[in-house]
Design a protein around this motif. Structure first.
Motif, short mmCIF file in Angstrom:
data_model
loop_
_atom_site.label_atom_id
_atom_site.label_comp_id
_atom_site.label_asym_id
_atom_site.label_seq_id
_atom_site.Cartn_x
_atom_site.Cartn_y
_atom_site.Cartn_z
N PRO A 167 90.98 47.39 68.92
CA PRO A 167 92.18 47.38 69.92
C PRO A 167 91.28 47.55 71.29
CG PRO A 167 92.02 49.52 68.91
CD PRO A 167 91.14 48.72 68.21
N ASP A 168 92.02 46.87 72.17
CA ASP A 168 91.69 47.20 73.66
C ASP A 168 91.29 48.62 74.11
OD1 ASP A 168 90.90 46.74 76.20
OD2 ASP A 168 92.68 45.59 77.02
N LEU A 169 90.12 49.07 74.33
CA LEU A 169 90.03 50.64 74.65
C LEU A 169 89.72 50.52 76.16
CD1 LEU A 169 87.79 51.43 71.57
CD2 LEU A 169 90.42 51.79 72.06
N GLU A 170 90.05 49.68 77.06
CA GLU A 170 89.43 49.74 78.40
C GLU A 170 90.13 50.68 79.02
OE1 GLU A 170 89.69 46.95 82.43
OE2 GLU A 170 90.12 45.94 80.44
N GLY A 171 89.44 51.71 79.69
CA GLY A 171 90.36 52.75 80.56
C GLY A 171 90.31 54.00 79.80
N LEU A 172 89.96 53.99 78.42
CA LEU A 172 89.78 55.29 77.64
C LEU A 172 88.55 55.46 77.40
CD1 LEU A 172 92.38 54.23 74.68
CD2 LEU A 172 92.72 55.45 76.59
N PRO A 173 88.16 56.94 77.33
CA PRO A 173 86.90 57.43 76.93
C PRO A 173 86.09 56.86 75.80
CG PRO A 173 88.58 59.14 76.55
CD PRO A 173 89.16 58.06 77.12
N ASP A 174 84.79 56.90 75.88
CA ASP A 174 83.90 56.30 74.68
C ASP A 174 84.30 57.13 73.23
OD1 ASP A 174 82.38 55.14 73.13
OD2 ASP A 174 80.49 56.38 73.76
N PRO A 175 84.74 56.50 72.39
CA PRO A 175 85.33 57.33 71.26
C PRO A 175 83.92 58.10 70.63
CG PRO A 175 86.05 54.91 70.91
CD PRO A 175 85.11 55.21 72.08
N GLN A 176 82.73 57.93 70.67
CA GLN A 176 81.73 58.44 70.10
C GLN A 176 81.44 59.89 71.04
OE1 GLN A 176 78.39 55.74 69.99
NE2 GLN A 176 79.05 54.55 68.36
N THR A 177 81.53 59.70 72.16
CA THR A 177 81.45 60.88 73.23
C THR A 177 82.56 61.87 72.87
OG1 THR A 177 80.43 59.39 74.84
CG2 THR A 177 81.24 61.62 75.79
N VAL A 178 83.73 61.36 72.64
CA VAL A 178 84.90 62.35 72.32
C VAL A 178 84.43 62.93 70.97
CG1 VAL A 178 87.44 62.43 71.88
CG2 VAL A 178 86.46 61.10 73.83
N SER A 179 83.96 62.20 69.94
CA SER A 179 83.62 62.87 68.52
C SER A 179 82.85 63.74 68.79
CB SER A 179 83.44 61.80 67.80
OG SER A 179 83.07 62.11 66.36
N SER A 180 81.67 63.35 69.37
CA SER A 180 80.56 64.59 69.43
C SER A 180 81.05 65.90 70.16
CB SER A 180 79.37 64.00 70.57
OG SER A 180 78.40 64.83 70.72
N SER A 181 81.75 65.76 71.48
CA SER A 181 82.40 67.02 71.92
C SER A 181 83.21 67.62 71.11
CB SER A 181 83.14 66.41 73.26
OG SER A 181 82.23 65.91 74.15
N ILE A 182 83.90 67.19 70.34
CA ILE A 182 84.90 67.97 69.35
C ILE A 182 83.82 68.53 68.28
CG2 ILE A 182 86.61 67.62 67.48
CD1 ILE A 182 87.92 65.33 69.13
N GLN A 183 82.82 68.10 68.04
CA GLN A 183 82.25 68.68 67.02
C GLN A 183 81.45 69.92 67.47
OE1 GLN A 183 79.58 65.57 65.38
NE2 GLN A 183 80.90 64.64 64.19
N GLN A 184 80.86 69.67 68.63
CA GLN A 184 80.26 70.87 69.49
C GLN A 184 81.26 72.20 69.38
OE1 GLN A 184 78.39 69.63 72.93
NE2 GLN A 184 77.15 68.08 71.95
N MET A 185 82.56 71.82 70.00
CA MET A 185 83.55 72.79 70.07
C MET A 185 83.84 73.38 68.72
SD MET A 185 86.17 70.83 72.76
CE MET A 185 87.32 72.26 72.53
N TRP A 186 83.75 72.47 67.84
CA TRP A 186 84.15 73.29 66.23
C TRP A 186 83.05 74.13 65.74
CZ3 TRP A 186 81.33 72.60 61.92
CH2 TRP A 186 81.80 72.94 60.70
N ALA A 187 81.70 73.72 66.14
CA ALA A 187 80.68 74.44 66.00
C ALA A 187 80.53 75.75 66.79
CB ALA A 187 79.09 73.87 66.11
N LEU A 188 80.97 75.72 68.00
CA LEU A 188 81.03 76.99 68.79
C LEU A 188 82.01 77.70 68.22
CD1 LEU A 188 80.00 78.37 71.35
CD2 LEU A 188 81.61 77.18 72.66
N THR A 189 83.27 77.31 67.84
CA THR A 189 84.18 78.11 67.36
C THR A 189 83.81 79.01 65.97
OG1 THR A 189 85.84 76.90 68.32
CG2 THR A 189 86.65 78.33 66.66
N GLU A 190 83.13 78.31 65.33
CA GLU A 190 82.71 78.87 63.82
C GLU A 190 81.67 80.07 64.23
OE1 GLU A 190 83.17 78.37 60.65
OE2 GLU A 190 85.14 77.18 61.50
#
Length: 218
Positions: A167-190
């Motif tokens: 789909p057209d993702l213009e104007g949305l953040p990079d999915p890979q960057t968002v995924s990486s940030s979520i993984q970091q937040m999850w690791a920090l919470t653990e």
């Protein structure tokens, strides 16, 4: 002739000579009634499902198509029925228009399904006395064939337009960057949950003692 019969072989049949109905005594009066009958028979024991009947006109104004059909059970007697009545072939019976044109009659034009046909009777009419004779030439019948279901599905799939799966993702953040940030937040919470102490921390105690500066003297 329609394109549907271009690659189909015509049905083997026998076309009998035209029979003209006479008025009065055929020996003394040779006047035609303006009606002619042409019978087309199929091989014995080989009824056909008809897709199309084609022919070249020769000064016939109207044609009626009658079919001798046999029921699905071979023991049932064949019955005549009218499939098409008085189809006009000439613009005007008294003029040349359409008098020598090619025509085709498709099964969709008929009032009954032309299936299990053992004989076809063409009734020709020419009410005008301007023409000495009339008939049909080059009569051919083509069989009805069921479409190949596998080929139909293949053709259908080949006609589909492939839709872009992204789909057209213009104007949305990079999915890979968002995924990486979520993984970091999850690791920090653990890590925080693992190191969390269960000791109760008092409001004013520091290392088990009270800091006098934190006490309120009132």
């Amino acid at each position: 002739m329609s394109g549907s019969t271009e690659d189909i072989k015509a049905v083997t049949c026998t076309i009998k000579p035209p029979v003209y109905l006479q008025i009065g005594d055929t020996k003394t009066d040779a006047a035609h009634s303006g009606i002619c009958v042409v019978d087309v028979t199929l091989p014995f024991g080989k009824p056909a499902n008809i897709e199309e009947i084609t022919f070249k006109n020769y000064y016939t104004a109207y044609v009626t198509v009658r079919l001798l059909r046999r029921g699905p059970g071979q023991e049932a007697p064949a019955k005549w029925c009218t499939a098409l009545r008085d189809l006009p072939l000439m613009d005007n019976p008294h003029t040349e228009g359409g008098s020598q044109d090619y025509y085709s009659i498709h099964r969709t034009q008929m009032q009954v399904e032309p299936d299990h046909v053992v004989s076809v009777r063409l009734i020709l009419r020419q009410p005008s006395s301007a023409w000495l004779t009339f008939s049909l030439e080059e009569i051919k019948m083509y069989p009805h064939t069921e479409p190949d279901s596998e080929k139909e599905v293949s053709d259908w799939l080949s006609d589909l337009t492939l839709v872009d799966q992204h789909p057209d993702l213009e104007g949305l953040p990079d999915p890979q960057t968002v995924s990486s940030s979520i993984q970091q937040m999850w690791a920090l919470t653990e890590v925080m949950q693992t190191n969390q102490t269960t000791a109760s921390i008092g409001r004013f105690d520091v290392d088990g003692c009270y800091d006098i500066n934190l006490l309120s003297l009132t």
